[in-house]
Design a protein around this motif. Structure first.
Motif, PDB file in Angstrom:
ATOM      1  N   LEU A 180      97.137  87.700 -22.122  1.00 24.39           N
ATOM      2  CA  LEU A 180      96.965  88.216 -20.768  1.00 24.39           C
ATOM      3  C   LEU A 180      97.619  89.576 -20.590  1.00 24.39           C
ATOM      4  N   VAL A 181      98.715  89.829 -21.297  1.00 22.32           N
ATOM      5  CA  VAL A 181      99.467  91.072 -21.098  1.00 22.32           C
ATOM      6  C   VAL A 181      98.674  92.285 -21.570  1.00 22.32           C
ATOM      7  N   TYR A 196      95.545  92.777 -19.439  1.00 20.88           N
ATOM      8  CA  TYR A 196      95.862  93.360 -18.129  1.00 20.88           C
ATOM      9  C   TYR A 196      96.014  94.881 -18.223  1.00 20.88           C
ATOM     10  N   GLY A 216      93.623  97.697 -16.603  1.00 21.93           N
ATOM     11  CA  GLY A 216      94.245  98.564 -15.608  1.00 21.93           C
ATOM     12  C   GLY A 216      94.471  99.987 -16.074  1.00 21.93           C
ATOM     13  N   ARG A 243      89.727  99.468 -11.363  1.00 23.09           N
ATOM     14  CA  ARG A 243      90.460  98.769 -12.419  1.00 23.09           C
ATOM     15  C   ARG A 243      91.737  98.099 -11.917  1.00 23.09           C
ATOM     16  N   ALA A 300      92.321  94.197 -12.463  1.00 23.05           N
ATOM     17  CA  ALA A 300      93.419  93.748 -13.330  1.00 23.05           C
ATOM     18  C   ALA A 300      94.327  92.771 -12.598  1.00 23.05           C
ATOM     19  N   ILE A 301      94.657  93.078 -11.334  1.00 19.68           N
ATOM     20  CA  ILE A 301      95.530  92.189 -10.567  1.00 19.68           C
ATOM     21  C   ILE A 301      94.849  90.854 -10.298  1.00 19.68           C
ATOM     22  N   PHE A 338      92.468  89.467 -12.073  1.00 19.48           N
ATOM     23  CA  PHE A 338      92.429  88.790 -13.361  1.00 19.48           C
ATOM     24  C   PHE A 338      93.754  88.085 -13.640  1.00 19.48           C
ATOM     25  N   PHE A 339      94.851  88.785 -13.418  1.00 19.56           N
ATOM     26  CA  PHE A 339      96.162  88.223 -13.734  1.00 19.56           C
ATOM     27  C   PHE A 339      96.511  87.064 -12.801  1.00 19.56           C
ATOM     28  N   THR A 382      94.301  83.856 -13.618  1.00 19.70           N
ATOM     29  CA  THR A 382      94.668  83.224 -14.879  1.00 19.70           C
ATOM     30  C   THR A 382      96.095  82.694 -14.862  1.00 19.70           C
ATOM     31  N   TRP A 400      86.786  85.963 -10.571  1.00 25.07           N
ATOM     32  CA  TRP A 400      87.638  86.991 -11.172  1.00 25.07           C
ATOM     33  C   TRP A 400      86.969  87.663 -12.362  1.00 25.07           C
ATOM     34  N   ALA A 448      86.600  91.810 -13.676  1.00 26.97           N
ATOM     35  CA  ALA A 448      87.282  92.243 -14.897  1.00 26.97           C
ATOM     36  C   ALA A 448      86.299  92.860 -15.879  1.00 26.97           C
TER      37      ALA A 448
END
Length: 660
Positions: free
Chosen positions: A518-519, A522, A526, A533, A537-538, A540-541, A544, A609, A613
């Motif tokens: 995920l890191v 992200y 982003g 983006r 990205a937010i 998505f994070f 998940t 989401w 993304a």
């Protein structure tokens, strides 16, 4: 990540084989996801959003196959989908690159003349996903629909309707992009006309050709009249739980003919409706454009109340309660701190924050002991597959001020080396054996039951090879000049995390690797995405993160229950298979794991989401999301033993089938 649920459910095949109710629920959810996402894709105006919702729809097909017990058909579609959807996303990126970052279909048209390579390769991807024979999508989707037909005729009808919609919306996308009027030559409102489009350079054309080849010929992996292929290769993994449609060869060919006719009908209808116009409001209603209003529903239910709570916390709780208490104590101390003899108060500087650090006890150590299973002897191929891309990411990070070419070479050479090791594993794997191979088991934190436990079998081998092929393609075709060191580093770290997710046999190890994916995902979305983006990205994070929370709770509950029954804390998949559950605990665990993969898959109605993304990620990021991250979840509740025993243990029945 996006087909996390597909891989998770295939891994859970021994459990699902015990629950007919659970399989029907999964099949219905998959069918609904495929249909709803297809209707939404039919009304989108952004080229990448059409492909994003198309991916959600195809995931629905895979989950539908799993619900019908057709696990091999689901994996066959997953592999073929990785080829043609990776091709379509890369070709869409080539179109966007040639049109100065334009993504609106209304401002495209007639691009076949200026983008001949992109046109030819996009044509292959379009026909493959539409289901035109003899391309890969025709065979893989036909395999799914044949199994669904044998299982449930109503679900088959819904699947055929969705297949028609798939051919229709992908044809609409193709016609609006490459045929008709050159709308990019016209100004649109305050936006000027675009310059003449240009074809992408060879670093994008070569990956397009490779993916086009795979999308065309990928169907040979499992042709219906052959006895060799995925059915033979994966048979030992799913022995005893696989659904056999028992259709005659004549019935199979009739169903394939129906699939072909449906695909051609979708192409023809789209040609009639969209060959001369880019706007038909009656066919793109706001209800479908706004995703069945699911985003609005979540915004009203969660988003706006969450913002109100945040504002209240910032203006009242933080500013008045917390700061007020701190300032009040400071004022009290200041007023009472007077010098002897009535001298003036001593000055006292106050601060509103304090920092402290503490080092946790060093409980985590690497041991060379064996944790209950004899590791496979020989070269540690799987450990190298995980650590090699991580080493490449570290090398890119510690090389400051190098040229863009150097960073690209680090990424390409490292990913090609990973591909070489993955191919070696594929050649050395003993086909026909149902268990994990190349296992490596070392106790990591004995008191916490965590081990470095990795292994590979037929399912995970395909995912490892798929990732090993797609990452070099992405790194070769990447054109971004913005911070190449960070881009290559994040990509290689993402590859390492994906490999760890595919190969982990310890649930905590899997969870750590899966969260690690995920890191970099992200930051890739982003940092190198398009205009929206940050929002994508937010979103998505956040989504998940909640899926991960459910997954972690389920893992911990199973492990602690196992400890209470055996006195041993472990997160090993084979050991956890023997855990017993009460009916109530089984229902709660079932809900926890179901919620986790429903969010991460994503499945309707938690699917919103993923299109954002996909649409806002850079081209390479979209390819990885659709082709690799889609498969990165490992089963956290798998009942598979280290030998993938086809006979599930009775205790798991209460976890998977709580209603029986």
């Amino acid at each position: 990540m996006v087909t996390a649920g597909v891989y998770l459910l295939c891994r859970m095949n021994p459990i699902l084989g015990l629950s007919s109710d659970g399989r029907w629920v999964i099949a219905i959810i998959g069918c609904a996801t495929a249909f709803v996402a297809a209707t939404i894709a039919s009304s989108q105006h952004d080229i990448k959003k059409v492909l994003a919702f198309s991916t959600v729809s195809q995931i629905g097909y895979m989950v539908l196959a799993v619900g019908c017990g057709a696990y091999i058909a689901a994996l066959f579609l997953m592999v073929c989908h990785a080829f043609y959807k990776g091709l379509l996303f890369l070709a869409a990126g080539s179109v966007i690159h040639g049109l100065e970052d334009e993504q609106e279909l209304a401002r495209m048209g007639a691009l076949r003349k200026w983008l001949p390579w992109t046109f030819a390769t996009f044509l292959v991807g379009w026909l493959a996903i539409a289901g035109i024979p003899p391309l890969a999508g025709f065979w893989s989707k036909g395999d799914v629909l044949a199994n669904v037909y044998a299982k449930s005729f109503p679900l088959y009808v819904a699947g055929v309707i969705t297949a028609f919609l798939t051919a229709y919306y992908m044809s609409r996308l193709f016609y609006l992009t490459f045929t008709g009027k050159a709308r990019w030559q016209e100004a649109a409102g305050d936006q000027p006309a675009h310059h003449t489009p240009h074809e992408s350079p060879w670093v994008m054309r070569i990956p397009l050709l490779v993916l086009a080849f795979c999308a065309f010929f990928g169907g040979v992996l499992d042709l219906p009249w052959t006895n060799r292929g995925l059915n033979n290769f994966l048979g030992p993994v799913f022995a005893g739980t696989l659904y056999h449609d028992n259709l005659s060869m004549t019935s199979q060919w009739v169903l394939l003919a129906i699939d072909g006719v449906i695909a051609v009908a979708g192409l023809a209808v789209a040609w009639v409706l969209w060959r001369v116009t880019a706007s038909r409001p009656a066919l793109t209603p706001a209800f479908l454009e706004r995703v069945w209003y699911w985003d609005d529903f979540y915004d009203a239910l969660i988003g706006r109340p969450g913002q109100a709570v945040a504002r209240f916390s910032a203006t009242v709780i933080d500013a008045k309660v917390i700061d007020g208490a701190v300032n009040g104590v400071a004022s009290l101390v200041k007023s009472s701190s007077t010098g002897p003899g009535g001298s003036r108060p001593a000055t006292c500087a106050t601060t509103r924050s304090a920092s402290c650090s503490a080092s946790p006890p060093s409980w985590c150590s690497w041991c060379r002991g064996r944790g209950g299973h004899e590791p496979s002897p020989g070269f540690p191929y799987l450990t190298v597959l995980i650590l090699l891309p991580a080493a490449g990411a570290l090398l890119a990070a510690v090389l400051p001020n190098a040229s863009r070419v150097v960073y690209r070479l680090i990424g390409i050479v490292t990913s090609l080396a990973v591909l070489g090791f993955a191919i070696a594993v594929g050649f050395l794997l003993q086909a026909g054996n149902g268990g994990y191979q190349f296992t490596s088991h070392h106790v990591w934190a004995k008191s916490l039951g965590i081990s470095w436990y990795v292994g590979v079998d037929g399912i995970s081998l395909f995912l490892v090879l798929m990732a090993a092929v797609l990452f070099p393609i992405v790194l070769v075709s990447a054109k971004s000049n913005r911070d190449p060191r960070a881009f290559v580093g994040w990509m290689l770290l993402l590859e390492a995390a994906c490999m760890g997710s595919f190969l982990s046999l310890d649930l905590i190890l899997f969870f750590l690797f899966f969260e690690l994916t995920l890191v970099p995902a992200y930051f890739i979305i982003g940092g190198w995405g398009y205009a929206g983006r940050a929002y994508a990205a937010i979103k998505f994070f956040v989504y998940t993160f909640f899926g991960s929370a459910f997954l972690l709770v389920g893992i911990l509950v199973v492990a602690f229950l196992h400890q209470s029954q055996t006195g041993v804390l472990t997160f090993s998949l084979p050991a956890l298979e023997h855990t017993h559950f009460s009916s109530t605990t089984g229902i709660l665990l079932f809900l926890a794991f179901t919620s986790a993969f429903a969010i991460k898959a994503p499945l309707f109605p938690f699917h919103t989401w993923s299109p954002d993304a996909y649409a806002e990620a850079p081209t390479g990021g979209s390819m990885i999301l659709a082709g690799v991250l889609a498969s990165s979840a490992r089963t956290a509740s798998s009942a598979s033993t280290s030998t993938c025993s086809p006979r599930p243990r009775a205790p798991w029945h209460r976890c998977c089938s709580p209603w029986r």
